[in-house]
Design an enzyme around this catalytic site. Sequence first.
Site, PDB file in Angstrom:
ATOM      1  N   ARG A   1     -17.669   4.014   3.329  1.00  0.00           N
ATOM      2  CA  ARG A   1     -16.539   3.258   2.766  1.00  0.00           C
ATOM      3  C   ARG A   1     -15.496   2.937   3.831  1.00  0.00           C
ATOM      4  NH1 ARG A   1     -16.464   3.313  -2.899  1.00  0.00           N
ATOM      5  NH2 ARG A   1     -14.346   2.495  -2.832  1.00  0.00           N
TER       6      ARG A   1
ATOM      7  N   ASP B   1     -11.181  -1.860  -9.725  1.00  0.00           N
ATOM      8  CA  ASP B   1     -11.050  -0.722 -10.628  1.00  0.00           C
ATOM      9  C   ASP B   1      -9.825  -0.811 -11.528  1.00  0.00           C
ATOM     10  OD1 ASP B   1     -13.358   0.454  -9.764  1.00  0.00           O
ATOM     11  OD2 ASP B   1     -12.405   2.001  -8.549  1.00  0.00           O
TER      12      ASP B   1
ATOM     13  N   TYR C   1     -28.706   8.239   0.786  1.00  0.00           N
ATOM     14  CA  TYR C   1     -29.089   7.032   1.534  1.00  0.00           C
ATOM     15  C   TYR C   1     -28.414   7.057   2.901  1.00  0.00           C
ATOM     16  CZ  TYR C   1     -24.693   5.626  -0.718  1.00  0.00           C
ATOM     17  OH  TYR C   1     -23.401   5.586  -1.202  1.00  0.00           O
TER      18      TYR C   1
ATOM     19  N   GLU D   1       0.847  -1.184   0.000  1.00  0.00           N
ATOM     20  CA  GLU D   1       0.000   0.000   0.000  1.00  0.00           C
ATOM     21  C   GLU D   1       0.888   1.240   0.000  1.00  0.00           C
ATOM     22  OE1 GLU D   1      -2.448   3.090   0.148  1.00  0.00           O
ATOM     23  OE2 GLU D   1      -3.051   1.050  -0.388  1.00  0.00           O
ATOM     24  N   GLN D   2       0.647   2.146  -0.959  1.00  0.00           N
ATOM     25  CA  GLN D   2       1.515   3.308  -1.098  1.00  0.00           C
ATOM     26  C   GLN D   2       1.399   4.279   0.070  1.00  0.00           C
ATOM     27  OE1 GLN D   2       0.534   6.117  -4.247  1.00  0.00           O
ATOM     28  NE2 GLN D   2      -1.515   5.258  -4.414  1.00  0.00           N
TER      29      GLN D   2
END
Length: 404
Positions: A106, A299, A215, A32-33
Amino acid sequence: MNPQVIVAGGGIGGLACALALSRAGVQVVVLEQAEAFGEVGAGLQLGPNAVRVLADWGFMDALQACAAFPEALRVRDAHQARQLGHLRLGAMALARHGQHYATLHRADLHGLLLDAVQRRPEAQLIRGTRVASFQVSGSAVQVGLDTGEHLVGAALIGCDGLWSRVRAQLLGDLPPRATGHLAYRGLVRAVDLPAPLRANVVTAWLGPRLHVVHYPVKQGDWINVVAVVEGALAPGGDPHGWTHEAHATDLRRALGPACGELMAMVAAVPEWTLWPLHDRAPLRGAHEQAQGPVALLGDAAHPMRPYLAQGAAMAIEDAWTLGQLAQVPAARSDWPGLLAAFARTRWQRNARVQQISQRNGTVFHARGALRWARDRAMGLLGERLLDNTWLYDGPPEPEPVTGH
């Protein structure tokens, strides 16, 4: 250090991938950067297909503690406020598809996955670095890092997002394309809203060249708001360098003569972030998701417009599929064969979601005859038009590994 599988990226897709593989007994290292793991953005929707995977991984109690479970999807006209369509969720989603429909922040989903991965002895997390390049040599992949170090693994999974370095080297294709859509995202406390706007539902407001979705998240204590309008940043513009007042003024201008209820929701958001949306053309074949011992997930493989609310779900499905394949001990001796089976299983479903997501953007923002036809269809077909059985009953079981 000789990890069996190297995972590039520690976002939702990368952590889901690491968790699925480690649960299958695979040694995994995640790169992970960022110096600290985290997830930017605000809310996301998880259809029954994604919740089914999380349940399989043992997350239902944790999900109940942080998510909301909306009772319905309501589609409304952004200008006239009238209801265009309605889809029952809640108990009906559970009855139809065997699993819940959830909405959550998220960061909460990322936190659940991160905690689970950190508890796995098979998984190692390395912060502050990312893939600079890779080279396939025989049955191994040598990965060069930004730090100058090298790792060697049996496979490399690129989960490094929209601007994936792994994809750039694997496929050598062009950068992602600008969609011409801008997404304004914000959160507002439910207690700061009028009662009708605090309802436990997903509401989608459709207008010419725009739509707004809101939502509940965090068990309904907060409401996530996303407004998408057509337009582009000025050349060289930095969406994160502008003030909230500028964002709010631009958004109000873009919404035009929106109804009072929608404008009340927009006015209540205390801070907006602006994201120019990018995507890629739908996948054209399995070769765009895996080649040899290198694969792409989420993605990095199939970025999509958020108009089917399936971006995170497809990454989670990708990860689950890898984990299912890796549970077969013989398959783990042939990572190119395993990844080929992964790509064969996933690429057409991912491409279909990409296509529908793009089409939905046109339908949501419709004007003239198309807008009239859209509204008429929702009125006539009702839930049959809004429910996606083929999607929500997934993910499909993976194809068997054929080997070489």
